[in-house]
Write a protein that holds these residues in place. Structure first.
Motif, PDB file in Angstrom:
ATOM      1  N   UNK A  32       0.775  -1.226   0.000  1.00  0.00           N
ATOM      2  CA  UNK A  32       0.000   0.000   0.000  1.00  0.00           C
ATOM      3  C   UNK A  32       0.810   1.280   0.000  1.00  0.00           C
ATOM      4  N   UNK A  33       2.136   1.203   0.003  1.00  0.00           N
ATOM      5  CA  UNK A  33       2.922   2.423   0.139  1.00  0.00           C
ATOM      6  C   UNK A  33       4.012   2.588  -0.912  1.00  0.00           C
ATOM      7  N   UNK A  34       4.777   1.569  -1.168  1.00  0.00           N
ATOM      8  CA  UNK A  34       5.947   1.684  -2.029  1.00  0.00           C
ATOM      9  C   UNK A  34       5.587   1.476  -3.495  1.00  0.00           C
ATOM     10  N   UNK A  35       5.716   2.522  -4.322  1.00  0.00           N
ATOM     11  CA  UNK A  35       5.438   2.328  -5.749  1.00  0.00           C
ATOM     12  C   UNK A  35       6.489   1.424  -6.381  1.00  0.00           C
ATOM     13  N   UNK A  36       6.054   0.614  -7.328  1.00  0.00           N
ATOM     14  CA  UNK A  36       6.973  -0.326  -7.974  1.00  0.00           C
ATOM     15  C   UNK A  36       6.614  -0.472  -9.439  1.00  0.00           C
ATOM     16  N   UNK A  37       7.640  -0.651 -10.238  1.00  0.00           N
ATOM     17  CA  UNK A  37       7.496  -1.045 -11.637  1.00  0.00           C
ATOM     18  C   UNK A  37       8.323  -2.303 -11.807  1.00  0.00           C
ATOM     19  N   UNK A  38       7.675  -3.359 -12.219  1.00  0.00           N
ATOM     20  CA  UNK A  38       8.367  -4.632 -12.429  1.00  0.00           C
ATOM     21  C   UNK A  38       8.217  -5.023 -13.890  1.00  0.00           C
ATOM     22  N   UNK A  39       9.226  -5.680 -14.413  1.00  0.00           N
ATOM     23  CA  UNK A  39       9.199  -6.110 -15.810  1.00  0.00           C
ATOM     24  C   UNK A  39       9.273  -7.634 -15.858  1.00  0.00           C
ATOM     25  N   UNK A  40       8.370  -8.210 -16.634  1.00  0.00           N
ATOM     26  CA  UNK A  40       8.391  -9.642 -16.898  1.00  0.00           C
ATOM     27  C   UNK A  40       8.907  -9.834 -18.316  1.00  0.00           C
ATOM     28  N   UNK A  41      10.055 -10.475 -18.431  1.00  0.00           N
ATOM     29  CA  UNK A  41      10.667 -10.706 -19.737  1.00  0.00           C
ATOM     30  C   UNK A  41      10.140 -12.008 -20.339  1.00  0.00           C
ATOM     31  N   UNK A  42      10.296 -12.193 -21.642  1.00  0.00           N
ATOM     32  CA  UNK A  42       9.881 -13.458 -22.251  1.00  0.00           C
ATOM     33  C   UNK A  42      10.580 -14.668 -21.603  1.00  0.00           C
ATOM     34  N   UNK A  43      11.857 -14.523 -21.267  1.00  0.00           N
ATOM     35  CA  UNK A  43      12.593 -15.629 -20.645  1.00  0.00           C
ATOM     36  C   UNK A  43      11.988 -15.989 -19.290  1.00  0.00           C
ATOM     37  N   UNK A  44      11.636 -14.972 -18.501  1.00  0.00           N
ATOM     38  CA  UNK A  44      11.050 -15.232 -17.186  1.00  0.00           C
ATOM     39  C   UNK A  44       9.626 -15.787 -17.300  1.00  0.00           C
ATOM     40  N   UNK A  45       8.885 -15.360 -18.319  1.00  0.00           N
ATOM     41  CA  UNK A  45       7.543 -15.905 -18.541  1.00  0.00           C
ATOM     42  C   UNK A  45       7.629 -17.394 -18.878  1.00  0.00           C
ATOM     43  N   UNK A  46       8.611 -17.755 -19.698  1.00  0.00           N
ATOM     44  CA  UNK A  46       8.807 -19.179 -20.016  1.00  0.00           C
ATOM     45  C   UNK A  46       9.221 -19.959 -18.765  1.00  0.00           C
ATOM     46  N   UNK A  47      10.067 -19.364 -17.939  1.00  0.00           N
ATOM     47  CA  UNK A  47      10.485 -20.020 -16.700  1.00  0.00           C
ATOM     48  C   UNK A  47       9.276 -20.232 -15.778  1.00  0.00           C
ATOM     49  N   UNK A  48       8.355 -19.274 -15.753  1.00  0.00           N
ATOM     50  CA  UNK A  48       7.152 -19.419 -14.929  1.00  0.00           C
ATOM     51  C   UNK A  48       6.282 -20.562 -15.427  1.00  0.00           C
ATOM     52  N   UNK A  49       6.168 -20.707 -16.744  1.00  0.00           N
ATOM     53  CA  UNK A  49       5.358 -21.804 -17.292  1.00  0.00           C
ATOM     54  C   UNK A  49       5.922 -23.167 -16.919  1.00  0.00           C
ATOM     55  N   UNK A  50       7.235 -23.247 -16.771  1.00  0.00           N
ATOM     56  CA  UNK A  50       7.854 -24.522 -16.378  1.00  0.00           C
ATOM     57  C   UNK A  50       7.484 -24.930 -14.961  1.00  0.00           C
ATOM     58  N   UNK A  51       7.016 -23.974 -14.158  1.00  0.00           N
ATOM     59  CA  UNK A  51       6.619 -24.275 -12.776  1.00  0.00           C
ATOM     60  C   UNK A  51       5.215 -24.882 -12.696  1.00  0.00           C
ATOM     61  N   UNK A  52       4.472 -24.811 -13.790  1.00  0.00           N
ATOM     62  CA  UNK A  52       3.081 -25.268 -13.790  1.00  0.00           C
ATOM     63  C   UNK A  52       2.963 -26.704 -14.265  1.00  0.00           C
ATOM     64  N   UNK A  53       2.111 -27.459 -13.575  1.00  0.00           N
ATOM     65  CA  UNK A  53       1.779 -28.796 -14.058  1.00  0.00           C
ATOM     66  C   UNK A  53       0.372 -28.724 -14.665  1.00  0.00           C
ATOM     67  N   UNK A  54      -0.092 -29.821 -15.242  1.00  0.00           N
ATOM     68  CA  UNK A  54      -1.390 -29.841 -15.924  1.00  0.00           C
ATOM     69  C   UNK A  54      -2.515 -29.488 -14.957  1.00  0.00           C
ATOM     70  N   UNK A  55      -2.477 -30.016 -13.755  1.00  0.00           N
ATOM     71  CA  UNK A  55      -3.525 -29.750 -12.767  1.00  0.00           C
ATOM     72  C   UNK A  55      -3.606 -28.245 -12.456  1.00  0.00           C
ATOM     73  N   UNK A  56      -2.479 -27.605 -12.286  1.00  0.00           N
ATOM     74  CA  UNK A  56      -2.456 -26.176 -11.973  1.00  0.00           C
ATOM     75  C   UNK A  56      -2.915 -25.335 -13.161  1.00  0.00           C
ATOM     76  N   UNK A  57      -2.573 -25.726 -14.368  1.00  0.00           N
ATOM     77  CA  UNK A  57      -3.033 -25.006 -15.562  1.00  0.00           C
ATOM     78  C   UNK A  57      -4.555 -25.070 -15.656  1.00  0.00           C
ATOM     79  N   UNK A  58      -5.129 -26.239 -15.434  1.00  0.00           N
ATOM     80  CA  UNK A  58      -6.586 -26.388 -15.458  1.00  0.00           C
ATOM     81  C   UNK A  58      -7.215 -25.539 -14.361  1.00  0.00           C
ATOM     82  N   UNK A  59      -6.622 -25.543 -13.169  1.00  0.00           N
ATOM     83  CA  UNK A  59      -7.135 -24.728 -12.075  1.00  0.00           C
ATOM     84  C   UNK A  59      -7.119 -23.242 -12.457  1.00  0.00           C
TER      85      UNK A  59
END
Length: 72
Positions: A32-59
């Motif tokens: 609620x106080x500290x402003x932030x700008x974060x960047x999600x790169x294509x490489x990090x988005x792909x890394x995030x997808x690797x953390x998901x299994x089929x059950x979590x994707x369906x959820x």
């Protein structure tokens, strides 16, 4: 959009998601106080997808159609 802790306290208020070149820019406030700008790169988005299994994707897909509930 808000990300909350398990104690139902505000962790991050996300105010905008927008394209920034080849990246995704996330703007908001942490705790609620500290402003932030974060960047999600294509490489990090792909890394995030690797953390998901089929059950979590369906959820995640069905999460869009569920009624909101507050954690107990």
């Amino acid at each position: 959009m808000q990300l909350k802790t398990t104690d139902d306290e505000s962790l991050m208020d996300i105010q905008s998601l927008r394209q920034d070149g080849e990246n995704l820019m996330i703007e908001g406030r942490i705790m609620g106080a500290l402003p932030i700008r974060a960047i999600l790169t294509p490489q990090e988005a792909r890394a995030a997808l690797k953390l998901l299994d089929v059950h979590t994707i369906i959820f995640l897909l069905t999460l869009l159609f569920r009624r909101g509930q507050r954690p107990a």
